[in-house]
Design a protein around this motif. Structure first.
Motif, PDB file in Angstrom:
ATOM      1  N   PRO A 195     -12.992   7.038  43.762  1.00  0.00           N
ATOM      2  CA  PRO A 195     -14.246   6.514  43.924  1.00  0.00           C
ATOM      3  C   PRO A 195     -14.639   5.256  43.444  1.00  0.00           C
ATOM      4  N   GLY A 196     -14.756   4.354  43.986  1.00  0.00           N
ATOM      5  CA  GLY A 196     -14.971   2.939  43.487  1.00  0.00           C
ATOM      6  C   GLY A 196     -13.736   2.149  43.386  1.00  0.00           C
ATOM      7  N   ILE A 197     -12.532   2.634  43.385  1.00  0.00           N
ATOM      8  CA  ILE A 197     -11.441   1.744  42.976  1.00  0.00           C
ATOM      9  C   ILE A 197     -11.096   0.697  44.040  1.00  0.00           C
ATOM     10  N   GLU A 198     -11.794   0.695  45.337  1.00  0.00           N
ATOM     11  CA  GLU A 198     -11.667   0.085  46.229  1.00  0.00           C
ATOM     12  C   GLU A 198     -12.343  -1.413  45.899  1.00  0.00           C
ATOM     13  N   THR A 199     -13.304  -1.374  45.334  1.00  0.00           N
ATOM     14  CA  THR A 199     -14.279  -2.652  44.772  1.00  0.00           C
ATOM     15  C   THR A 199     -14.225  -2.940  43.493  1.00  0.00           C
ATOM     16  N   LEU A 200     -13.144  -2.129  42.934  1.00  0.00           N
ATOM     17  CA  LEU A 200     -12.922  -2.361  41.349  1.00  0.00           C
ATOM     18  C   LEU A 200     -12.251  -3.686  40.862  1.00  0.00           C
ATOM     19  N   LEU A 201     -11.102  -4.043  41.713  1.00  0.00           N
ATOM     20  CA  LEU A 201     -10.249  -5.083  41.366  1.00  0.00           C
ATOM     21  C   LEU A 201     -10.486  -6.014  42.567  1.00  0.00           C
ATOM     22  N   PRO A 202     -10.484  -7.371  42.441  1.00  0.00           N
ATOM     23  CA  PRO A 202     -10.974  -7.991  40.974  1.00  0.00           C
ATOM     24  C   PRO A 202     -12.458  -7.727  40.919  1.00  0.00           C
ATOM     25  N   GLY A 203     -13.030  -7.767  39.796  1.00  0.00           N
ATOM     26  CA  GLY A 203     -14.379  -7.610  39.438  1.00  0.00           C
ATOM     27  C   GLY A 203     -15.050  -8.799  38.570  1.00  0.00           C
ATOM     28  N   ALA A 204     -16.265  -8.802  39.001  1.00  0.00           N
ATOM     29  CA  ALA A 204     -16.856 -10.079  38.250  1.00  0.00           C
ATOM     30  C   ALA A 204     -16.954  -9.738  36.788  1.00  0.00           C
ATOM     31  N   GLY A 205     -16.513 -10.545  35.790  1.00  0.00           N
ATOM     32  CA  GLY A 205     -16.365 -10.213  34.268  1.00  0.00           C
ATOM     33  C   GLY A 205     -15.353  -9.043  33.780  1.00  0.00           C
ATOM     34  N   ALA A 206     -14.779  -8.478  34.765  1.00  0.00           N
ATOM     35  CA  ALA A 206     -13.767  -7.457  34.413  1.00  0.00           C
ATOM     36  C   ALA A 206     -12.691  -8.015  33.628  1.00  0.00           C
TER      37      ALA A 206
END
Length: 355
Positions: A195-206
């Motif tokens: 859940p959520g991995i599709e929008t995790l990378l790349p992430g703003a400030g990650a």
């Protein structure tokens, strides 16, 4: 469909009075969507300034699609065609900016990139020489520690360091491009990571460390790459890749392999043979062998591992005790910090003979 990308043009100043060669650079993998190379405080940009721009080269470095100022909502990670088009467009933008600001360019173009950027720079050379030779005069290229044989990497028994970052980026990017790697994300990744991995990378400030510290991705002190893979991936999905020659991910990987082409301009391949992240034998050695098998003779292969050991090892040798702090520090820094300046020095030496 048109998409925008950003980058930076670094130009020599002061005593430089002759037209400058242009070096187009592709950077390494980053999980931080916000990061841009248009920052003098960026470590990779600082290296480009010191080794190239300060030595009379104009340097254009791309941030890639889906990063920094790009409006694309995903990053087509290790997608050769879009990587090449982004670098080529950066060359065009650099020429436009140079004309506007009175910077004279010689017309001679060098290509380079590190890690993901090595894949991108090789893809760019292949594309430019195939169809843009009259527009872009590539006189030399240095592809550094790149993953050139992606399909072979999926069937190797050795699991790479950083697997938990690179694989989600790859799966997400290729799913967006090809649309057939999965129908539901939990076919690929296990709970609690799906859940959520599709929008995790790349992430703003990650950052790599924040993603691990938050538990968004597996991996912690003492965990091996194999343990990370087994925590992240669905066993059935991996089994399908291992047994199905027509698996969609494997087909996508083959479509983005960089084997089977013959460079016209001189090429340097540089990396470290003990690299735990981009495996030397699977990638650099395989590409060198592929070139040689088809009679390509303008390729120089450099392994900087002996220098890495001499400068950063224990008593001049790589540490061997996997439980020691020295071992973790050495191999944890090998790909991202120890190899890059050594390979860039080799690249500069090649480019100096071609400028």
């Amino acid at each position: 469909q048109m998409n925008n990308a950003t980058g930076v043009l670094l130009v020599p100043t002061g005593a430089c009075t002759t037209p400058a060669p242009l070096m187009a650079y592709a950077r390494g993998t980053d999980v931080n969507r916000s990061r841009t190379l248009a920052s003098a405080s960026d470590a990779e940009t600082s290296l480009l300034i010191g080794l190239y721009a300060a030595q009379g080269y104009a340097v254009v470095a791309s941030d890639y699609l889906g990063h920094a100022g790009s409006a694309l909502p995903y990053h087509p990670y290790l997608h050769a065609e879009s990587e090449a088009s982004t670098v080529i467009d950066a060359i065009r933008a650099a020429r436009h900016a140079a004309a506007q600001h009175g910077l004279q360019l010689s017309g001679r173009v060098m290509l380079s990139g590190y890690s993901q950027g090595g894949h991108a720079s090789a893809a760019t050379q292949r594309a430019a020489e195939a169809s843009l030779a009259s527009e872009i005069q590539v006189v030399g290229a240095a592809h550094l520690s790149g993953p050139y044989a992606l399909s072979a990497g999926w069937r190797q028994p050795v699991v790479i360091a950083g697997y938990q970052f690179f694989v989600p980026l790859m799966v997400r990017g290729w799913q967006q491009v090809y649309g057939n790697l999965y129908t539901q994300i939990d076919q690929v990744f296990r709970t609690p990571y799906a859940p959520g991995i599709e929008t995790l990378l790349p992430g703003a400030g990650a950052s790599f460390t924040s993603l691990l510290a938050s538990g968004a991705l597996p991996g912690g002190l003492g965990e091996t790459p194999t343990q990370v893979r087994d925590a992240l991936m669905q066993p059935a999905y991996l089994q399908d890749i291992a047994t199905r020659d027509d698996h969609p991910l494997l087909l996508a990987a083959r479509a983005n392999d960089l084997l089977g082409w013959s460079p016209r301009a001189p090429v340097m391949l540089c990396g470290g043979s003990a690299d735990p992240t981009v495996l030397y034998a699977v990638n650099q050695a395989a590409l060198a062998t592929d070139f040689s098998a088809r009679g390509v003779r303008n390729v120089t292969v450099v392994d900087v591992d002996p220098v890495v050991q001499a400068l950063h090892g224990v008593n001049g040798q790589a540490p061997t005790d996997p439980t020691s702090a020295a071992f973790g520090t050495y191999y944890g820094n090998y790909h991202a910090r120890l190899v890059p300046p050594l390979c860039h020095a080799q690249a500069r030496a090649l480019f100096d003979t071609l400028r």
